[in-house]
Design a protein around this motif. Sequence first.
Motif, PDB file in Angstrom:
ATOM      1  N   ASP A 199       0.703  -1.323   0.001  1.00  0.00           N
ATOM      2  CA  ASP A 199       0.183   0.005  -0.042  1.00  0.00           C
ATOM      3  C   ASP A 199       0.909   1.337   0.234  1.00  0.00           C
ATOM      4  OD1 ASP A 199      -1.382   2.222   0.965  1.00  0.00           O
ATOM      5  OD2 ASP A 199      -2.995   0.802   1.720  1.00  0.00           O
ATOM      6  N   PRO A 200       0.529   2.283  -1.028  1.00  0.00           N
ATOM      7  CA  PRO A 200       1.458   3.372  -0.932  1.00  0.00           C
ATOM      8  C   PRO A 200       1.360   4.212   0.291  1.00  0.00           C
ATOM      9  CG  PRO A 200      -0.234   3.512  -2.690  1.00  0.00           C
ATOM     10  CD  PRO A 200      -0.587   2.086  -1.960  1.00  0.00           C
ATOM     11  N   GLU A 201       0.532   4.094   1.075  1.00  0.00           N
ATOM     12  CA  GLU A 201       0.253   4.815   2.402  1.00  0.00           C
ATOM     13  C   GLU A 201       1.103   4.450   3.607  1.00  0.00           C
ATOM     14  OE1 GLU A 201      -1.910   7.305   2.783  1.00  0.00           O
ATOM     15  OE2 GLU A 201      -2.448   7.237   0.657  1.00  0.00           O
ATOM     16  N   LEU A 202       1.838   3.289   3.116  1.00  0.00           N
ATOM     17  CA  LEU A 202       2.652   2.713   4.182  1.00  0.00           C
ATOM     18  C   LEU A 202       4.046   3.143   3.898  1.00  0.00           C
ATOM     19  CD1 LEU A 202       1.498  -1.146   4.899  1.00  0.00           C
ATOM     20  CD2 LEU A 202       1.021   0.880   6.272  1.00  0.00           C
ATOM     21  N   ARG A 203       4.665   3.223   5.323  1.00  0.00           N
ATOM     22  CA  ARG A 203       6.102   3.670   4.879  1.00  0.00           C
ATOM     23  C   ARG A 203       7.195   2.575   5.066  1.00  0.00           C
ATOM     24  NH1 ARG A 203       5.233   3.509  10.092  1.00  0.00           N
ATOM     25  NH2 ARG A 203       6.690   3.523  11.800  1.00  0.00           N
ATOM     26  N   ASP A 204       8.340   2.660   4.515  1.00  0.00           N
ATOM     27  CA  ASP A 204       9.351   1.800   4.598  1.00  0.00           C
ATOM     28  C   ASP A 204       9.629   1.334   6.037  1.00  0.00           C
ATOM     29  OD1 ASP A 204      11.993   0.499   3.472  1.00  0.00           O
ATOM     30  OD2 ASP A 204      12.886   2.059   4.534  1.00  0.00           O
ATOM     31  N   GLY A 205       9.960   0.104   6.178  1.00  0.00           N
ATOM     32  CA  GLY A 205       9.967  -0.399   7.471  1.00  0.00           C
ATOM     33  C   GLY A 205       8.781  -1.025   8.242  1.00  0.00           C
ATOM     34  N   TYR A 206       7.756  -0.815   7.684  1.00  0.00           N
ATOM     35  CA  TYR A 206       6.389  -1.501   8.187  1.00  0.00           C
ATOM     36  C   TYR A 206       6.771  -3.034   8.000  1.00  0.00           C
ATOM     37  CZ  TYR A 206       1.735  -2.489   9.398  1.00  0.00           C
ATOM     38  OH  TYR A 206       0.691  -2.903   9.932  1.00  0.00           O
ATOM     39  N   HIS A 207       6.290  -3.786   8.871  1.00  0.00           N
ATOM     40  CA  HIS A 207       6.454  -5.294   8.939  1.00  0.00           C
ATOM     41  C   HIS A 207       5.249  -5.985   9.845  1.00  0.00           C
ATOM     42  CE1 HIS A 207       8.831  -3.995  12.271  1.00  0.00           C
ATOM     43  NE2 HIS A 207       8.541  -5.157  12.659  1.00  0.00           N
ATOM     44  N   GLU A 208       5.432  -7.286   9.442  1.00  0.00           N
ATOM     45  CA  GLU A 208       4.379  -8.168  10.276  1.00  0.00           C
ATOM     46  C   GLU A 208       5.146  -9.179  10.807  1.00  0.00           C
ATOM     47  OE1 GLU A 208       0.392  -9.104   8.986  1.00  0.00           O
ATOM     48  OE2 GLU A 208       0.598  -7.516   7.471  1.00  0.00           O
ATOM     49  N   HIS A 209       4.846  -9.601  11.908  1.00  0.00           N
ATOM     50  CA  HIS A 209       5.504 -10.975  12.437  1.00  0.00           C
ATOM     51  C   HIS A 209       4.558 -11.995  12.422  1.00  0.00           C
ATOM     52  CE1 HIS A 209       9.239  -9.338  14.213  1.00  0.00           C
ATOM     53  NE2 HIS A 209       8.587  -8.038  14.139  1.00  0.00           N
ATOM     54  N   LEU A 210       4.790 -13.265  11.929  1.00  0.00           N
ATOM     55  CA  LEU A 210       3.876 -14.419  12.003  1.00  0.00           C
ATOM     56  C   LEU A 210       4.609 -15.442  12.575  1.00  0.00           C
ATOM     57  CD1 LEU A 210       3.547 -12.812   9.032  1.00  0.00           C
ATOM     58  CD2 LEU A 210       2.030 -15.044   8.371  1.00  0.00           C
ATOM     59  N   GLU A 211       4.001 -15.819  13.651  1.00  0.00           N
ATOM     60  CA  GLU A 211       4.353 -16.854  14.642  1.00  0.00           C
ATOM     61  C   GLU A 211       4.030 -18.247  14.673  1.00  0.00           C
ATOM     62  OE1 GLU A 211       7.390 -15.894  16.381  1.00  0.00           O
ATOM     63  OE2 GLU A 211       7.209 -13.712  15.685  1.00  0.00           O
ATOM     64  N   SER A 212       4.743 -18.956  15.137  1.00  0.00           N
ATOM     65  CA  SER A 212       4.268 -20.644  15.195  1.00  0.00           C
ATOM     66  C   SER A 212       3.139 -20.498  16.236  1.00  0.00           C
ATOM     67  CB  SER A 212       5.257 -21.417  15.763  1.00  0.00           C
ATOM     68  OG  SER A 212       5.130 -22.899  15.894  1.00  0.00           O
ATOM     69  N   GLY A 213       1.908 -21.078  16.063  1.00  0.00           N
ATOM     70  CA  GLY A 213       1.223 -21.392  16.984  1.00  0.00           C
ATOM     71  C   GLY A 213      -0.084 -20.174  16.961  1.00  0.00           C
ATOM     72  N   ILE A 214       0.284 -19.023  16.270  1.00  0.00           N
ATOM     73  CA  ILE A 214      -0.564 -17.932  16.519  1.00  0.00           C
ATOM     74  C   ILE A 214      -1.183 -17.846  15.021  1.00  0.00           C
ATOM     75  CG2 ILE A 214      -0.658 -15.310  16.846  1.00  0.00           C
ATOM     76  CD1 ILE A 214       1.827 -15.760  18.757  1.00  0.00           C
ATOM     77  N   ASN A 215      -0.282 -17.275  13.987  1.00  0.00           N
ATOM     78  CA  ASN A 215      -0.575 -16.979  12.565  1.00  0.00           C
ATOM     79  C   ASN A 215      -0.076 -18.279  11.654  1.00  0.00           C
ATOM     80  OD1 ASN A 215       1.038 -14.593  13.802  1.00  0.00           O
ATOM     81  ND2 ASN A 215      -0.927 -13.867  12.824  1.00  0.00           N
ATOM     82  N   LEU A 216       0.874 -19.172  12.323  1.00  0.00           N
ATOM     83  CA  LEU A 216       1.413 -20.220  11.662  1.00  0.00           C
ATOM     84  C   LEU A 216       1.244 -21.431  12.369  1.00  0.00           C
ATOM     85  CD1 LEU A 216       4.986 -18.743  10.790  1.00  0.00           C
ATOM     86  CD2 LEU A 216       2.725 -18.681   9.199  1.00  0.00           C
ATOM     87  N   GLU A 217       1.384 -22.578  11.555  1.00  0.00           N
ATOM     88  CA  GLU A 217       0.949 -23.968  12.173  1.00  0.00           C
ATOM     89  C   GLU A 217       1.929 -24.168  13.233  1.00  0.00           C
ATOM     90  OE1 GLU A 217      -1.701 -26.492  11.178  1.00  0.00           O
ATOM     91  OE2 GLU A 217      -2.153 -24.350  10.709  1.00  0.00           O
ATOM     92  N   ASP A 218       1.719 -24.908  14.221  1.00  0.00           N
ATOM     93  CA  ASP A 218       2.886 -25.231  15.251  1.00  0.00           C
ATOM     94  C   ASP A 218       3.850 -25.906  14.672  1.00  0.00           C
ATOM     95  OD1 ASP A 218       0.991 -24.496  17.388  1.00  0.00           O
ATOM     96  OD2 ASP A 218       0.177 -26.337  17.825  1.00  0.00           O
ATOM     97  N   GLY A 219       5.144 -25.680  15.217  1.00  0.00           N
ATOM     98  CA  GLY A 219       6.285 -26.232  14.560  1.00  0.00           C
ATOM     99  C   GLY A 219       7.040 -25.483  13.503  1.00  0.00           C
ATOM    100  N   SER A 220       6.243 -24.261  13.021  1.00  0.00           N
ATOM    101  CA  SER A 220       6.769 -23.584  12.218  1.00  0.00           C
ATOM    102  C   SER A 220       7.883 -22.609  12.681  1.00  0.00           C
ATOM    103  CB  SER A 220       5.709 -22.556  11.642  1.00  0.00           C
ATOM    104  OG  SER A 220       4.971 -23.245  10.645  1.00  0.00           O
ATOM    105  N   ILE A 221       8.716 -22.127  11.786  1.00  0.00           N
ATOM    106  CA  ILE A 221       9.858 -21.142  12.107  1.00  0.00           C
ATOM    107  C   ILE A 221       9.069 -19.867  11.959  1.00  0.00           C
ATOM    108  CG2 ILE A 221      11.754 -22.592  11.710  1.00  0.00           C
ATOM    109  CD1 ILE A 221      12.112 -21.188   9.121  1.00  0.00           C
ATOM    110  N   SER A 222       9.372 -18.798  12.500  1.00  0.00           N
ATOM    111  CA  SER A 222       8.869 -17.459  12.669  1.00  0.00           C
ATOM    112  C   SER A 222       9.136 -16.766  11.173  1.00  0.00           C
ATOM    113  CB  SER A 222       9.462 -16.458  13.646  1.00  0.00           C
ATOM    114  OG  SER A 222       9.118 -16.914  15.074  1.00  0.00           O
ATOM    115  N   LEU A 223       8.311 -16.001  10.790  1.00  0.00           N
ATOM    116  CA  LEU A 223       8.405 -15.189   9.436  1.00  0.00           C
ATOM    117  C   LEU A 223       8.027 -13.998   9.751  1.00  0.00           C
ATOM    118  CD1 LEU A 223       8.781 -15.595   6.378  1.00  0.00           C
ATOM    119  CD2 LEU A 223       6.136 -15.987   6.224  1.00  0.00           C
ATOM    120  N   ILE A 224       8.916 -12.988   9.098  1.00  0.00           N
ATOM    121  CA  ILE A 224       8.570 -11.394   9.133  1.00  0.00           C
ATOM    122  C   ILE A 224       8.466 -10.985   7.679  1.00  0.00           C
ATOM    123  CG2 ILE A 224       9.557  -9.440   9.646  1.00  0.00           C
ATOM    124  CD1 ILE A 224      11.261 -10.656  11.923  1.00  0.00           C
TER     125      ILE A 224
END
Length: 68
Positions: free
Chosen positions: A36-61
Motif C-alpha cells: 500500500d502506498p500509504e505505508l512507509r519503509d520499514g513497516y512489517h508483520e511478524h507471523l509466529e508458530s501457533g499464532i498465525n502459523l502452524e505449530d512447529g513453524s519457524i517465525s516469518l517476518i
Amino acid sequence: MDEPRIKVYGSATEITIAANAAGLRDLAERLIGLADPELRDGYHEHLESGINLEDGSISLILERDDRV
C-alpha cells in the motif's frame, strides 16, 4: 471456506512456505497490504508458530523495504 493454514520450515540455505488455499490467500492479502502506498519503509508483520502459523513453524517476518 477453510481456515487458513500456513507452515514455514527450512534450513540454512532454503525456506519453504506451505499453505492451503485459504492460507495462500491470507499471505497474498498481507503482501498486498504491505505494498500500500500509504505505508512507509520499514513497516512489517511478524507471523509466529501457533499464532498465525502452524505449530512447529519457524517465525516469518514480512517487511516492506523500499531500498531493495
